[in-house]
Write an enzyme that holds these catalytic residues in place. Structure first.
Site, PDB file in Angstrom:
ATOM      1  N   GLU A 284      -8.615  -6.680  14.622  1.00  0.00           N
ATOM      2  CA  GLU A 284      -9.389  -6.797  15.857  1.00  0.00           C
ATOM      3  C   GLU A 284      -8.923  -5.718  16.822  1.00  0.00           C
ATOM      4  OE1 GLU A 284      -9.171 -10.782  17.341  1.00  0.00           O
ATOM      5  OE2 GLU A 284      -9.884 -11.674  15.450  1.00  0.00           O
ATOM      6  N   TRP A 313     -12.740  -1.940  12.328  1.00  0.00           N
ATOM      7  CA  TRP A 313     -12.278  -1.232  11.137  1.00  0.00           C
ATOM      8  C   TRP A 313     -12.552  -2.059   9.877  1.00  0.00           C
ATOM      9  CZ3 TRP A 313     -12.152   3.539  12.033  1.00  0.00           C
ATOM     10  CH2 TRP A 313     -11.706   4.030  13.268  1.00  0.00           C
ATOM     11  N   THR A 315     -14.184  -2.039   6.612  1.00  0.00           N
ATOM     12  CA  THR A 315     -14.663  -1.071   5.626  1.00  0.00           C
ATOM     13  C   THR A 315     -15.682  -1.696   4.685  1.00  0.00           C
ATOM     14  OG1 THR A 315     -12.488  -0.028   5.689  1.00  0.00           O
ATOM     15  CG2 THR A 315     -13.927   0.573   3.859  1.00  0.00           C
ATOM     16  N   SER A 408       0.175  -5.970  -3.506  1.00  0.00           N
ATOM     17  CA  SER A 408      -0.812  -5.351  -4.388  1.00  0.00           C
ATOM     18  C   SER A 408      -1.662  -4.331  -3.642  1.00  0.00           C
ATOM     19  CB  SER A 408      -1.700  -6.441  -5.006  1.00  0.00           C
ATOM     20  OG  SER A 408      -2.573  -5.896  -5.952  1.00  0.00           O
ATOM     21  N   GLN A 503      -3.121  25.546   4.104  1.00  0.00           N
ATOM     22  CA  GLN A 503      -2.458  26.773   4.526  1.00  0.00           C
ATOM     23  C   GLN A 503      -2.632  27.875   3.487  1.00  0.00           C
ATOM     24  OE1 GLN A 503      -1.099  27.086   7.496  1.00  0.00           O
ATOM     25  NE2 GLN A 503      -0.403  29.203   7.230  1.00  0.00           N
ATOM     26  N   GLY A 506      -5.808  29.529   3.766  1.00  0.00           N
ATOM     27  CA  GLY A 506      -5.989  30.348   4.958  1.00  0.00           C
ATOM     28  C   GLY A 506      -7.206  29.903   5.756  1.00  0.00           C
ATOM     29  N   GLY A 507      -7.919  30.873   6.340  1.00  0.00           N
ATOM     30  CA  GLY A 507      -9.097  30.561   7.153  1.00  0.00           C
ATOM     31  C   GLY A 507     -10.157  29.811   6.382  1.00  0.00           C
ATOM     32  N   GLU A 530      -3.669  -0.064   5.835  1.00  0.00           N
ATOM     33  CA  GLU A 530      -2.802  -0.891   4.981  1.00  0.00           C
ATOM     34  C   GLU A 530      -1.363  -0.936   5.496  1.00  0.00           C
ATOM     35  OE1 GLU A 530      -3.886  -2.796   2.559  1.00  0.00           O
ATOM     36  OE2 GLU A 530      -5.938  -2.025   2.643  1.00  0.00           O
ATOM     37  N   GLU A 534       4.930   3.371  10.644  1.00  0.00           N
ATOM     38  CA  GLU A 534       5.946   2.710  11.446  1.00  0.00           C
ATOM     39  C   GLU A 534       6.091   1.236  11.045  1.00  0.00           C
ATOM     40  OE1 GLU A 534       4.562   6.323  13.346  1.00  0.00           O
ATOM     41  OE2 GLU A 534       3.473   4.579  12.607  1.00  0.00           O
TER      42      GLU A 534
END
Length: 552
Positions: A284, A313, A315, A408, A503, A506-507, A530, A534
């Site tokens: 929530e 959120w 899904t 799981s 990286q 590159g561009g 999931e 933290e």
């Protein structure tokens, strides 16, 4: 081979040394956060940085131990190729180096050994000749470059964890992902479209949704290791496709562990066949990881419960035809003890009518990546749930039931991280071979090749950690800590691989036409859903501290 046997022995010795050091870490942590042989929540919060740091130390140590085990099994089978040896050296040396000098918990948070113990204690370990040699000779750029050269030349490593059947399963799903997913995945991402139903039906026919469901309920009972192998290969093709089975895995686990026999027979065969597509509705706006703050209510009204509240959120919620919803059934109890889980049937939505269930409405949440199923904000106003949909038939068990399913779900998410990491690696390698600068492919430049070599090694560390947790679950051993470690490391490795791969592009990597731009967006979400990195570190730390408190 004798030299490699000695090297593996040295790595095992290093693991034991670091493990003893880690025991000292947790002992110092216990002194700070435990009271009367139990964790004091306020003290743990006050010392959160080093508690989470210890979770990272323990995760790296476990990954290193599993890489040593992988190497030991290769030796016992008479193998251990040059590529496997280089992976072992780089992976062992790299993680040992970080364990002794500092692990990046995030972009700006570094945990170092002297955060736990005086530097003089650490100096003794650093002075150990065996450990110093593993660090000095292991994670060198020369070894990294050699890995890249061997992989670019077509060399492949062996996987002693997988038997013949699982090896064939891996090959089957890699072919399927290559032929049916890869070319379409970037189109779904750029158009922000749903994964087609025809692909979902093909996945169902391949048994993707039935892997861990017992045969008596229409499943294959293949186990968690098989689930990880399949998820990895599908996620290599597309994180969205690899995630299609996540809700089915969590719902089936909940019903198997906590449902009545009637609920098992009603829902599990449909989930296994792919006819029942679940959505898990827990989060929530003001209650993510803090489920005690959940406000959605379920009030008994005759033979039904009336659901009122909001979820976010959520899904795949529009297409889903089964909702697993967490709500508060004891309005006077503001703790997790007042929560219950419900199995609620709903018609699958369409583009014209995404939520055709009375008392339910919703709107899409636009997202950066992880596309193909879509995220939704949902509202419930007197939506009715049948009383026989109360999971297990007893109110107030929802939190406990949900916690029992997290192992799981987090393991499956870790396997998704392996697939995303592997995808990033292969995109980087292909581009580095083809892109010519200064008269030669950029793979010929040591820093480019070094990045690729490290990706190969770290993915192997991660993969072995994931397989270890899967084997734990398959043998009915508790692995809440191990699954958490796998999930936490998977998110970090996937982001590192995707970032390095972009990286190398590159561009061009920043252009949406290149697949790596999608993979980068997909990789970023892995440390959030999931259980955020933290929260995961907190779970691991609490679990390990409790194990230490309970040990003789």
């Amino acid at each position: 081979m004798f030299i490699m046997e000695t090297l593996v022995q040295q790595a095992e010795y290093a693991c034991l040394t670091i493990e003893r050091l880690a025991h000292s870490y947790v002992d110092s942590l216990v002194e700070k956060v435990a009271r009367d042989n139990a964790i004091d929540a306020l003290s743990l919060e006050r010392h959160q940085f080093i508690a989470h740091g210890y979770a990272w130390v323990a995760t790296y140590l476990e990954a290193m131990k599993q890489l040593a085990d992988w190497s030991r099994r290769l030796l016992e089978q008479g193998g251990f190729t040059e590529l496997e040896q280089a992976i072992f050296k780089v992976g062992t040396g790299g993680y040992l180096q970080q364990l002794l000098h500092g692990i990046a918990m995030s972009q700006d948070e570094m945990i170092r050994p002297d955060d736990f113990l005086p530097h003089t204690v650490i100096s003794e370990v650093l002075a150990d000749a065996v450990i110093a040699a593993l660090v000095k000779d292991g994670n060198t750029n020369e070894n990294r470059v050699r890995i890249a050269e061997l992989v670019a030349g077509g060399e492949q490593f062996n996987e002693p964890t997988l038997d013949t059947t699982l090896t064939l399963v891996r090959e089957q799903f890699r072919r399927f992902a290559d032929e049916e997913i890869c070319e379409r995945a970037h189109q779904w991402h750029r158009q922000d479209s749903l994964i087609p139903f025809d692909l979902i039906r093909e996945l169902a026919e391949l048994g993707v949704f039935a892997v861990c469901i017992p045969e008596q309920y229409g499943g294959h009972a293949s186990g968690k290791l098989a689930m990880c192998v399949i998820t990895e290969e599908l996620s290599w093709g597309s994180l969205g496709v690899g995630s299609l089975a996540t809700r089915s895995e969590i719902a089936a686990e909940l019903i198997l562990k906590a449902g009545t026999e009637e609920q098992k027979r009603r829902y599990l065969p449909g989930i296994a066949a792919g006819d029942v597509l679940p959505a898990i509705l827990v989060t929530e706006a003001d209650a993510g990881s803090d489920l005690a703050g959940l406000k959605t209510r379920a009030v008994k009204a005759g033979d039904c419960y009336e659901i009122t509240g909001n979820k976010t959120w959520s899904t795949h919620a529009a297409r889903a035809n089964l909702m697993v919803l967490l709500a508060r059934t004891a309005p006077g109890d503001r703790s997790h003890r007042g929560l219950s889980l419900f199995l609620i049937d709903k018609p699958g939505g369409t583009d014209a009518d995404p939520f055709p269930l009375q008392g339910m409405s919703g709107s899409e949440i636009p997202v950066l990546g992880y596309r193909g199923m879509k995220e939704y904000e949902l509202s419930f106003a007197g939506c009715r749930a049948s009383a026989d949909g109360l999971l297990g038939g007893v109110e107030g068990q929802g939190f406990r039931q949900l916690m029992a399913s997290f192992e799981s779900g987090r393991l499956q998410t870790a396997a998704r991280g392996v697939g995303v990491s592997q995808n990033a690696l292969e995109l980087a390698l292909d581009y580095a071979r083809q892109r010519v600068q200064f008269g030669k492919p950029i793979l010929a430049f040591p820093r480019v090749a070094g990045k690729i070599g490290w990706m190969v090694a770290e993915i192997m560390l991660l993969r072995q950690l994931v397989y270890h947790a899967a084997r734990q679950l398959d043998t009915a051993r508790r692995c809440d800590v191990e699954a958490g470690m796998a999930k936490m490391l998977a998110a970090r490795v996937a982001w590192s691989c995707a970032d390095n791969a972009l990286q190398i592009h590159g561009g061009n990597g920043y252009a949406t036409e290149y697949a790596i731009s999608r993979v980068l967006c997909d990789a970023r979400v892995l440390s959030i859903f999931e259980g955020s990195a933290e929260i995961q570190a907190n779970i691991i730390a609490r679990g390990l501290i409790n194990r230490r408190l309970q040990s003789p």
